[in-house]
Scaffold this motif. Structure first.
Motif, PDB file in Angstrom:
ATOM      1  N   PRO A   1      14.101 -55.955  -4.484  1.00  0.00           N
ATOM      2  CA  PRO A   1      13.477 -56.796  -5.499  1.00  0.00           C
ATOM      3  C   PRO A   1      14.514 -56.886  -6.805  1.00  0.00           C
ATOM      4  O   PRO A   1      14.309 -57.784  -7.644  1.00  0.00           O
ATOM      5  N   ASP A   2      15.705 -56.169  -6.766  1.00  0.00           N
ATOM      6  CA  ASP A   2      16.482 -56.596  -7.773  1.00  0.00           C
ATOM      7  C   ASP A   2      17.308 -57.854  -7.661  1.00  0.00           C
ATOM      8  O   ASP A   2      17.856 -58.604  -8.399  1.00  0.00           O
ATOM      9  N   GLU A   3      17.336 -58.215  -6.287  1.00  0.00           N
ATOM     10  CA  GLU A   3      18.268 -59.551  -6.057  1.00  0.00           C
ATOM     11  C   GLU A   3      17.355 -60.716  -5.967  1.00  0.00           C
ATOM     12  O   GLU A   3      17.525 -61.680  -6.337  1.00  0.00           O
ATOM     13  N   ILE A   4      16.294 -60.297  -4.961  1.00  0.00           N
ATOM     14  CA  ILE A   4      15.338 -61.579  -4.841  1.00  0.00           C
ATOM     15  C   ILE A   4      13.981 -61.073  -5.470  1.00  0.00           C
ATOM     16  O   ILE A   4      13.482 -60.017  -4.766  1.00  0.00           O
TER      17      ILE A   4
ATOM     18  N   LYS B   1      13.704 -66.482  -4.603  1.00  0.00           N
ATOM     19  CA  LYS B   1      14.294 -66.778  -6.141  1.00  0.00           C
ATOM     20  C   LYS B   1      15.042 -65.672  -6.311  1.00  0.00           C
ATOM     21  O   LYS B   1      14.812 -64.443  -6.583  1.00  0.00           O
ATOM     22  N   ARG B   2      16.464 -65.975  -6.807  1.00  0.00           N
ATOM     23  CA  ARG B   2      17.318 -65.062  -6.940  1.00  0.00           C
ATOM     24  C   ARG B   2      17.258 -64.457  -8.396  1.00  0.00           C
ATOM     25  O   ARG B   2      16.867 -65.366  -9.323  1.00  0.00           O
ATOM     26  N   ASN B   3      17.460 -63.354  -8.803  1.00  0.00           N
ATOM     27  CA  ASN B   3      17.287 -62.959  -9.995  1.00  0.00           C
ATOM     28  C   ASN B   3      18.036 -63.711 -11.086  1.00  0.00           C
ATOM     29  O   ASN B   3      19.276 -64.183 -10.769  1.00  0.00           O
ATOM     30  N   GLU B   4      17.513 -63.896 -12.218  1.00  0.00           N
ATOM     31  CA  GLU B   4      18.498 -64.419 -13.129  1.00  0.00           C
ATOM     32  C   GLU B   4      19.466 -63.460 -13.831  1.00  0.00           C
ATOM     33  O   GLU B   4      20.480 -64.093 -14.438  1.00  0.00           O
ATOM     34  N   ASP B   5      19.395 -62.345 -13.819  1.00  0.00           N
ATOM     35  CA  ASP B   5      20.375 -61.224 -14.127  1.00  0.00           C
ATOM     36  C   ASP B   5      21.533 -61.230 -13.297  1.00  0.00           C
ATOM     37  O   ASP B   5      21.333 -60.884 -12.175  1.00  0.00           O
ATOM     38  N   VAL B   6      22.746 -61.682 -13.634  1.00  0.00           N
ATOM     39  CA  VAL B   6      24.042 -61.638 -12.864  1.00  0.00           C
ATOM     40  C   VAL B   6      24.345 -60.457 -12.452  1.00  0.00           C
ATOM     41  O   VAL B   6      25.060 -60.247 -11.369  1.00  0.00           O
TER      42      VAL B   6
END
Length: 144
Positions: A107-110, A23-28
């Motif tokens: 963890p920041d990305e996925i 799951k990709r982070n929601e934050d661009v």
């Protein structure tokens, strides 16, 4: 905008009828993708680095993102990924051979990794990953 064509890869890790998606982070700012598809589910993968063969990139990206050691990668497709933000040529690969303990390594990305039944996938899938999965399911090398 500096227009260029990038190269990327995605790897289907498959066991039984299950494939691994992150799951990709929601934050661009944290999702870190030129394609800007935050909040989508994605295969392990990423940019192919200068001088790197795509099998090497697939093995490296799987390890960097999931902590798994993939081997015996097989090329299954090539695709053009294009939207208003970026243009990529991507290769899709598959591996039935991998080992190690699955972990969220970036963890920041996925934010999480999860196994999905190939016939019960989530709706919001990263476009390049969706094409790779569709090529695999339809047994096609290229889908426009």
């Amino acid at each position: 905008m500096n227009k260029h064509i990038g190269s990327g890869c995605g790897v289907i890790l498959i066991k039984d009828d299950m494939i691994l998606l992150g799951k990709r982070n929601e934050d661009v700012e944290k999702a870190d993708s030129e394609m800007h598809e935050e909040g989508t589910w994605t295969l392990p993968g990423g940019n192919i680095e200068y001088g790197e063969k795509f099998y090497e990139a697939g093995i490296r990206e799987v390890k960097e993102e999931t902590n798994l050691d993939a081997s015996d990668l097989e090329l299954i497709c090539v695709q053009t990924d294009l939207n208003e933000h970026a243009h990529y040529i991507s290769v899709g690969m598959i591996s039935h051979s991998f080992s190690g303990e699955l972990k969220v390594m970036e963890p920041d990305e996925i934010t999480t990794w999860k196994w999905f039944n190939i016939n019960e996938l989530p709706e919001k899938i990263f476009s390049a990953s969706r094409k790779t999965i569709d090529c695999y399911l339809q047994k096609k090398f290229y889908i426009d």
